[in-house]
Design a protein around this motif. Structure first.
Motif, mmCIF file in Angstrom:
data_model
loop_
_atom_site.group_PDB
_atom_site.id
_atom_site.type_symbol
_atom_site.label_atom_id
_atom_site.label_comp_id
_atom_site.label_asym_id
_atom_site.label_seq_id
_atom_site.Cartn_x
_atom_site.Cartn_y
_atom_site.Cartn_z
ATOM 1 N N GLN A 126 0.853 -1.185 0.000
ATOM 2 C CA GLN A 126 0.000 0.000 0.000
ATOM 3 C C GLN A 126 0.890 1.236 0.000
ATOM 4 N N THR A 127 0.515 2.240 -0.771
ATOM 5 C CA THR A 127 1.337 3.438 -0.824
ATOM 6 C C THR A 127 0.482 4.640 -1.198
ATOM 7 N N ASN A 128 1.042 5.824 -0.989
ATOM 8 C CA ASN A 128 0.371 7.060 -1.389
ATOM 9 C C ASN A 128 0.670 7.352 -2.851
ATOM 10 N N VAL A 129 -0.371 7.597 -3.613
ATOM 11 C CA VAL A 129 -0.250 7.853 -5.049
ATOM 12 C C VAL A 129 -0.878 9.200 -5.357
ATOM 13 N N SER A 130 -0.212 9.975 -6.202
ATOM 14 C CA SER A 130 -0.754 11.259 -6.628
ATOM 15 C C SER A 130 -1.654 11.035 -7.842
ATOM 16 N N VAL A 131 -2.923 11.373 -7.694
ATOM 17 C CA VAL A 131 -3.890 11.240 -8.781
ATOM 18 C C VAL A 131 -4.542 12.601 -9.011
ATOM 19 N N GLU A 132 -4.336 13.144 -10.169
ATOM 20 C CA GLU A 132 -4.881 14.474 -10.502
ATOM 21 C C GLU A 132 -4.483 15.519 -9.459
ATOM 22 N N GLY A 133 -3.270 15.366 -8.926
ATOM 23 C CA GLY A 133 -2.777 16.317 -7.944
ATOM 24 C C GLY A 133 -3.205 16.058 -6.516
ATOM 25 N N LYS A 134 -4.059 15.048 -6.294
ATOM 26 C CA LYS A 134 -4.500 14.686 -4.947
ATOM 27 C C LYS A 134 -3.790 13.400 -4.518
ATOM 28 N N VAL A 135 -3.453 13.297 -3.232
ATOM 29 C CA VAL A 135 -2.760 12.120 -2.710
ATOM 30 C C VAL A 135 -3.780 11.122 -2.185
ATOM 31 N N LEU A 136 -3.741 9.899 -2.741
ATOM 32 C CA LEU A 136 -4.653 8.841 -2.333
ATOM 33 C C LEU A 136 -3.865 7.644 -1.830
ATOM 34 N N ALA A 137 -4.374 6.981 -0.806
ATOM 35 C CA ALA A 137 -3.803 5.712 -0.351
ATOM 36 C C ALA A 137 -4.357 4.610 -1.244
ATOM 37 N N MET A 138 -3.453 3.870 -1.915
ATOM 38 C CA MET A 138 -3.887 2.863 -2.879
ATOM 39 C C MET A 138 -3.142 1.553 -2.650
ATOM 40 N N LEU A 139 -3.795 0.451 -3.002
ATOM 41 C CA LEU A 139 -3.162 -0.863 -2.978
ATOM 42 C C LEU A 139 -2.559 -1.141 -4.347
ATOM 43 N N VAL A 140 -1.314 -1.620 -4.370
ATOM 44 C CA VAL A 140 -0.692 -2.033 -5.623
ATOM 45 C C VAL A 140 -1.235 -3.418 -5.959
ATOM 46 N N ASP A 153 -12.927 8.178 -3.510
ATOM 47 C CA ASP A 153 -11.677 8.723 -4.048
ATOM 48 C C ASP A 153 -11.908 9.423 -5.380
ATOM 49 N N ALA A 154 -12.835 8.914 -6.175
ATOM 50 C CA ALA A 154 -13.152 9.560 -7.451
ATOM 51 C C ALA A 154 -13.631 10.988 -7.215
ATOM 52 N N ARG A 155 -14.461 11.169 -6.197
ATOM 53 C CA ARG A 155 -14.927 12.523 -5.873
ATOM 54 C C ARG A 155 -13.788 13.399 -5.365
ATOM 55 N N ARG A 156 -12.839 12.784 -4.632
ATOM 56 C CA ARG A 156 -11.716 13.561 -4.087
ATOM 57 C C ARG A 156 -10.842 14.140 -5.202
ATOM 58 N N VAL A 157 -10.700 13.413 -6.313
ATOM 59 C CA VAL A 157 -9.822 13.889 -7.388
ATOM 60 C C VAL A 157 -10.572 14.748 -8.408
ATOM 61 N N GLY A 158 -11.838 15.055 -8.116
ATOM 62 C CA GLY A 158 -12.566 15.979 -8.981
ATOM 63 C C GLY A 158 -13.542 15.355 -9.952
ATOM 64 N N LEU A 159 -13.718 14.026 -9.907
ATOM 65 C CA LEU A 159 -14.691 13.376 -10.786
ATOM 66 C C LEU A 159 -16.077 13.416 -10.140
ATOM 67 N N ASN A 160 -17.088 13.391 -10.958
ATOM 68 C CA ASN A 160 -18.465 13.342 -10.465
ATOM 69 C C ASN A 160 -19.054 11.987 -10.823
ATOM 70 N N PRO A 161 -19.023 11.023 -9.903
ATOM 71 C CA PRO A 161 -19.493 9.664 -10.214
ATOM 72 C C PRO A 161 -20.935 9.614 -10.688
ATOM 73 N N GLN A 162 -21.743 10.565 -10.306
ATOM 74 C CA GLN A 162 -23.148 10.556 -10.699
ATOM 75 C C GLN A 162 -23.321 10.764 -12.200
ATOM 76 N N ASN A 163 -22.303 11.340 -12.844
ATOM 77 C CA ASN A 163 -22.377 11.580 -14.289
ATOM 78 C C ASN A 163 -21.679 10.483 -15.095
#
Length: 234
Positions: A126-140, A153-163
Motif C-alpha cells: 500500500q502506498t500514497n499515489v498522486s492522482v490528478e494532484g491529490k494524494v490517495l492511499a492505494m493498494l498495488v 476517491d473519485a470525488r476527491r480527485v474531482g470526478l463526479n461519479p453521478q455523471n
C-alpha cells in the motif's frame, strides 16, 4: 570585516550570479549546479583556513593537534560528500522500514531513481499515489487490469461519479460490482509520473480502497516484487 560577514558576502554574490545567469544555465563558463557547489564549499574552506591559521599561534604540539583536528574535519566533509547518495539510500531504507507503505525514492547503482514500497502489516503493498494532484492511499494490485478508484476517491480527485456510466463488470473484495471507465490526466508515485491513464470508478460502497493496477504498472521499466518490498523503476 569578520569571518561571518565575509561568508555572507560570498554567498550573496554567488546567489546573485546564479539568479542572473539562471536562463543561460552557466556562470563563468561553469554549469550552474557546479558553480553552486563551489559557492557552497568556499565558505567552508575559508572557515577551515581560519581555524588552521589561528592554531599556528600556539606551541608546536598544539599546532599539530589543531592541524590533525582540521584534517579530520576535512576528511569527514569529503567522505560525506562522496558517499552522500549511499547515506541517502540508508536513510530511505530506515524510513521505509519504520513506515511500511511509504514510497521511498532511492538511487540505483546506475544513478537512476527507484521507488521502494514495503509491505504493510496486512501483508499488502500500500502506498500514497498522486492522482490528478491529490494524494490517495492505494493498494498495488497486479491482478487489476486498470487503476480502479473507489467512489469516494473519485470525488476527491474531482470526478463526479453521478455523471459516469457504470457499464463494466468487475470483481472486488466485496464481490461483483459495476464500474465506470474514465481517463486520468496524471498518476504518479514519487518521480514516476504518467499521463492519460485508463482507469475505472467502482460503484458506491463496492470498493474500500483504490487499486493501482496494470494500466499504470505496465508502463514501468521494471517491477520487482520481493518478500517484503516492491521496487518500481521508471
Amino acid at each position: 570585516m569578520n569571518a561571518l560577514t565575509g561568508i555572507l558576502i560570498v554567498l550573496g554574490v554567488g546567489l546573485a550570479f546564479l539568479i542572473f545567469n539562471h536562463d543561460t544555465g552557466q556562470t563563468f563558463g561553469i554549469d550552474n549546479d557546479s558553480f553552486g557547489r563551489v559557492i557552497y564549499l568556499l565558505p567552508i574552506a575559508g572557515l577551515l583556513a581560519t581555524g588552521i591559521l589561528a592554531g599556528r599561534r600556539g606551541h608546536a604540539g598544539e599546532v599539530l593537534r589543531n592541524l590533525a583536528i582540521w584534517l579530520l574535519i576535512i576528511l569527514g566533509l569529503v567522505t560525506a560528500y562522496l558517499y552522500r547518495d549511499d547515506a541517502r539510500n540508508v536513510a530511505a531504507r530506515v524510513t521505509a522500514g519504520l513506515l511500511p507503505g511509504t514510497a521511498v525514492v532511492m538511487t540505483t547503482s546506475e544513478g537512476g531513481d527507484e521507488v521502494v514500497i514495503h509491505k504493510t502489516r496486512g501483508s499488502h503493498f500500500q502506498t500514497n499515489v498522486s492522482v490528478e494532484g491529490k494524494v490517495l492511499a492505494m493498494l498495488v494490485d497486479t491482478g487489476a487490469s486498470t487503476v480502479v478508484l473507489s467512489y469516494d476517491d473519485a470525488r476527491r480527485v474531482g470526478l463526479n461519479p453521478q455523471n459516469l456510466n457504470f457499464t463494466v463488470t468487475v470483481m472486488t473484495a466485496n464481490g461483483r460490482a459495476m464500474a465506470a471507465p474514465v481517463r486520468l490526466d496524471e498518476v504518479g508515485i514519487g518521480p514516476i509520473v504518467r499521463k492519460n491513464i485508463r482507469a475505472m470508478v467502482a460503484e458506491d460502497g463496492k470498493l474500500g480502497e483504490s487499486l493501482l493496477g496494470m494500466s499504470f504498472l505496465s508502463t514501468l521499466g521494471s517491477l520487482q516484487m520481493q518478500t517484503d518490498e516492491l521496487r518500481l523503476r521508471d
